[in-house]
Design a protein around this motif. Structure first.
Motif, PDB file in Angstrom:
ATOM      1  N   LYS A 104      38.372 -16.555  58.132  1.00 39.79           N
ATOM      2  CA  LYS A 104      37.235 -15.850  57.526  1.00 39.79           C
ATOM      3  C   LYS A 104      37.681 -14.504  56.947  1.00 39.79           C
ATOM      4  N   LEU A 105      38.476 -13.784  57.749  1.00 40.64           N
ATOM      5  CA  LEU A 105      38.996 -12.492  57.272  1.00 40.64           C
ATOM      6  C   LEU A 105      39.902 -12.693  56.061  1.00 40.64           C
ATOM      7  N   ARG A 106      40.750 -13.729  56.148  1.00 40.45           N
ATOM      8  CA  ARG A 106      41.689 -13.962  55.050  1.00 40.45           C
ATOM      9  C   ARG A 106      40.960 -14.398  53.782  1.00 40.45           C
ATOM     10  N   ALA A 107      39.886 -15.168  53.945  1.00 38.90           N
ATOM     11  CA  ALA A 107      39.108 -15.596  52.785  1.00 38.90           C
ATOM     12  C   ALA A 107      38.606 -14.369  52.015  1.00 38.90           C
ATOM     13  N   LYS A 108      38.136 -13.385  52.778  1.00 40.98           N
ATOM     14  CA  LYS A 108      37.615 -12.181  52.144  1.00 40.98           C
ATOM     15  C   LYS A 108      38.754 -11.350  51.546  1.00 40.98           C
ATOM     16  N   MET A 109      39.857 -11.248  52.292  1.00 40.60           N
ATOM     17  CA  MET A 109      40.993 -10.454  51.827  1.00 40.60           C
ATOM     18  C   MET A 109      41.502 -10.979  50.484  1.00 40.60           C
ATOM     19  N   VAL A 110      41.602 -12.290  50.372  1.00 45.06           N
ATOM     20  CA  VAL A 110      42.140 -12.883  49.150  1.00 45.06           C
ATOM     21  C   VAL A 110      41.216 -12.614  47.964  1.00 45.06           C
ATOM     22  N   ALA A 111      39.934 -12.885  48.136  1.00 45.92           N
ATOM     23  CA  ALA A 111      39.000 -12.685  47.020  1.00 45.92           C
ATOM     24  C   ALA A 111      38.952 -11.209  46.636  1.00 45.92           C
TER      25      ALA A 111
END
Lengths: 479, 479
Positions: free
Chosen positions: A370-377
């Motif tokens: 979830k954190l990585r999804a946000k970080m990437v976008a």
């Protein structure tokens, strides 16, 4: 002789045209670069980062302990006497072994899978949806790809002299385009709407099917939810509208729901097509639907074990008999893949000894994703010329980038599509391997790529930093 | 709606015609009988004996300890610290894990398999044949069936306006007839010669191909050696003659050699097609050949793990690239099936801690199968109206039986082929499940069935006694 009996000229023409970008030329080049690095060739980077494929463990995700304990127990039953293994793992293992002929995972199973595992799948679906599920509608498979192809091939039949078409999203997961090419079935692309976070507009479905009817007979529609490569999670209203459309057009529904555990964005919620379709009541609740699930994604990420299933409802009984006959020639899906699926469907319950560790490991993976999804976008949105939709679910971002005219020209000179050119440049300069948007399909004149969100947080941050740096240099080189 | 969108009328016509007798109606009925017995229904027998399928562990064969130890280790690596596991098993496990991305069997591998395993396969072939083998010609697969279908489908292409035909033995293993039906490829049956212990006559090959050329374009020839369902082992001279025939007719050779470890008869020896073809020198040594092997048979009998490989030699390089591209859409064969293959290819060596146990277990299985092969053929030959060739290899006997005219009439009335009628009567009266000869093909007017030799010795004896008793009653009923 001197000459070959099998040549490009008399090779299966469908094999010639099929493409599978997730493992295409770019990935082959990435493999070569890895070998060059091993041999000590100097590069501006030390390692290749494979952000091209949803391969969780390869990117450092740890297996779920309970899954691996049960698999070790069924594989080597003397471990059932080992006090180091928890009792609930042993109980799961005994149940699976009792379902295996001769008590061995080395025996063939029924072609649609071991009965007790099919029953656990049905129970899982029932609890997920709050709607009854019949274990006899569950067909276990060697991963979702296997299941999808086995249902898809039933539809290979000209109707009224027209070839059978299948609606697939653009961008799409290339298993569909590759399989349709192999089966010589026309693909009917419908564009997802990038401006509404890759939403699905019925007007676009209508446009696509009307145009397709001129040349083929549309028979099915594929929906990938959560989306691959696009990461959207469909709303219940959107699903209802698609079902109504499919009903009106008499389409068999393929619901690719392998990312059903991977939901990240606040407000996003997974609704299965089955749940919505049944709750809509007749006539919709009588429609033919196949829903696909896999052990390769979610929090478990057991891609290599090849476990999955199809739940097929409302299929005409004689057709279903033919479907079961057709899969029997391949004997049975791997029993250890089936065993893995069993555990995903029937995880430790509250009060069982492994419950807490299982929950902890599962939640850690999903929270981190979830954190990585946000970080990437967020990172792509901070880069010049990039725009990236919210990654609501699944394991990928599919950002759009504006490429300067000089870069497009350079690509043309190199004989490559601009997004492919960009991806090769990125790979050669940074070791980052992504998949160009043209491998999935995109609106003409737009350029995208798919990257997974799977590198572990530190590595992902490093990768995004390198990416941003490369992009700046690329822009200055071609502006 | 009320009606289905997918019906028998618009179902894939190739799926409709395909048959897979090893899992056909008789086996379905056997499954029903098992359930009836469980529910307490009274029958003249207590259990169903599944002599229909080469499913070793299901019939009580024990797994090879070393294989299962390595599989447990790669599945659950904390066991690498467990002193109860032998060092050579740990070493094998570490090698496999080092070949897995992220050190996990849960990662995808390259589509043709893990490199180190492909190298072990090549080494095994090299030692078997005394001829170099290139690991890049080895494609690991989810069982041999998967590999066979992947090569077969390359040949789907009309040539000079004629459909692509494939020569297969009659009797044959129904994977071939089923796959050819699915691929809409004409099957060109060549009869094996029952009077020379199922030998392969070139004159019959010639007859079959000449007739076939009128309606299709023959592209390949399948040879199953050791034979399934017929149990013969081809002599080197016979193989040479077949290769010469294939050369003359420009056929791609499919050598199904999954029973290469299962050789029983004195004087019988396994020669791989590759060895013979290479040793014949040019032009034969340049011919295209695919050879198939599996973990499901031999002494290991790990059917459920789905491990196998194809070695493909002399393939045109561009065609080979297409072949590798085509399998990539299915991602990769199950990693645990690959791991099993690795151990079969690279078993404990002399001096290693597990060597003796491994050899003991392996030899016990093969010795016992040898005794059972003889027991089955001898018993059938002692029964009135039966004749059964020597089971030189593989896991099956394919006896011929003379049926009395009244039985043939009764079969006609029941709407069944006489051998199918016999098999159903046998099943309902004794619980013994065999596969009628018509599922494999047989000379018109002759009646056969396939039985495995796999029930454990005591059970096999009991089964044969019951069989003989049934046959007497059958004869007296219909004479």
């Amino acid at each position: 002789m001197g000459e070959h009996t099998l040549t490009l000229d008399n090779l299966n023409p469908n094999v010639k045209v099929m493409e599978y970008a997730v493992r295409g030329p770019l990935v082959i080049r990435a493999g070569e670069i890895e070998k060059e690095l091993e041999k000590g060739t100097k590069k501006p980077f030390n390692e290749v980062i494979k952000a091209n494929i949803g391969d969780c463990h390869a990117m450092g995700q740890q297996p779920i302990t309970f899954i691996r304990q049960v698999l070790a127990l069924v594989t080597y039953p003397p471990l059932l006497d080992d006090p180091k293994f928890p009792e609930d793992a042993k109980q799961r293992a005994r149940t699976i072994l009792a379902g295996c002929r001769g008590g061995s995972v080395g025996s063939y199973t029924d072609s649609p899978g071991i009965e007790v595992i099919r029953r656990h799948v049905a129970q899982y679906i029932q609890e997920r949806d709050g709607i009854p599920a019949d274990w006899q509608n569950v067909v276990v498979s060697a991963g979702a790809s296997d299941a999808i192809r086995n249902v898809l091939k039933l539809l290979i039949c000209e109707v009224n002299g027209k070839r059978p078409g299948v609606m697939i999203p653009i961008p799409q997961y290339p298993l569909y385009s590759a399989s349709l090419a192999e089966f010589n079935m026309p693909q009917i692309g419908y564009y997802l709407n990038e401006s509404t976070n890759w939403g699905l507009d019925v007007s676009e479905l209508q446009r696509a099917i009307s145009e397709a009817r001129k040349t083929c007979h549309p028979r099915a529609i594929v929906i990938i939810n959560p989306g691959n490569p696009t990461g959207q999670v469909l709303s219940r209203e959107n699903i209802e509208a698609i079902i109504k459309f499919a009903y009106k057009e008499k389409l068999f529904i393929f619901a690719d729901e392998v990312y059903q555990h991977n939901i990240y964005a606040p407000g996003s919620k997974f609704y299965s097509f089955k749940k919505v379709l049944i709750e809509m009541g007749e006539p919709y609740s009588k429609m033919e639907l196949a829903s696909f699930m896999s052990c390769s994604k979610g929090y478990m990420g057991e891609c290599g074990l090849r476990g999955g299933y199809a739940e097929v409802i409302n299929m005409e009984p004689q057709v279903k008999a033919m479907y079961l006959k057709a899969i029997s020639a391949m004997l049975c899906p791997t029993v250890l893949g089936q065993a893995c699926l069993d555990i995903v469907m029937n995880p430790p319950k509250k009060g069982e000894p492994s419950y807490e560790l299982f929950q902890k490991e599962k939640n850690e993976v999903l929270e981190s994703l979830k954190l990585r999804a946000k970080m990437v976008a967020d990172t792509f949105n901070s880069m010049e010329g990039f725009s990236c939709n919210t990654v609501q679910g699944a394991m990928y971002a599919f950002p759009q980038m504006k490429l300067p005219p000089k870069a497009i020209e350079a690509a043309k000179k190199a004989g490559k599509a601009p997004d492919v050119f960009y991806a090769f440049e990125l790979l050669e300069n940074t070791g980052i391997c992504i998949v160009p948007g043209s491998g999935f399909g995109q609106q003409p004149g737009t350029y995208h790529f798919r990257t997974t969100i799977l590198p572990q947080p530190d590595k992902l941050k490093g990768m995004l930093d390198k990416f941003a740096q490369f992009h700046k240099q690329f822009l200055s080189k071609y502006s």
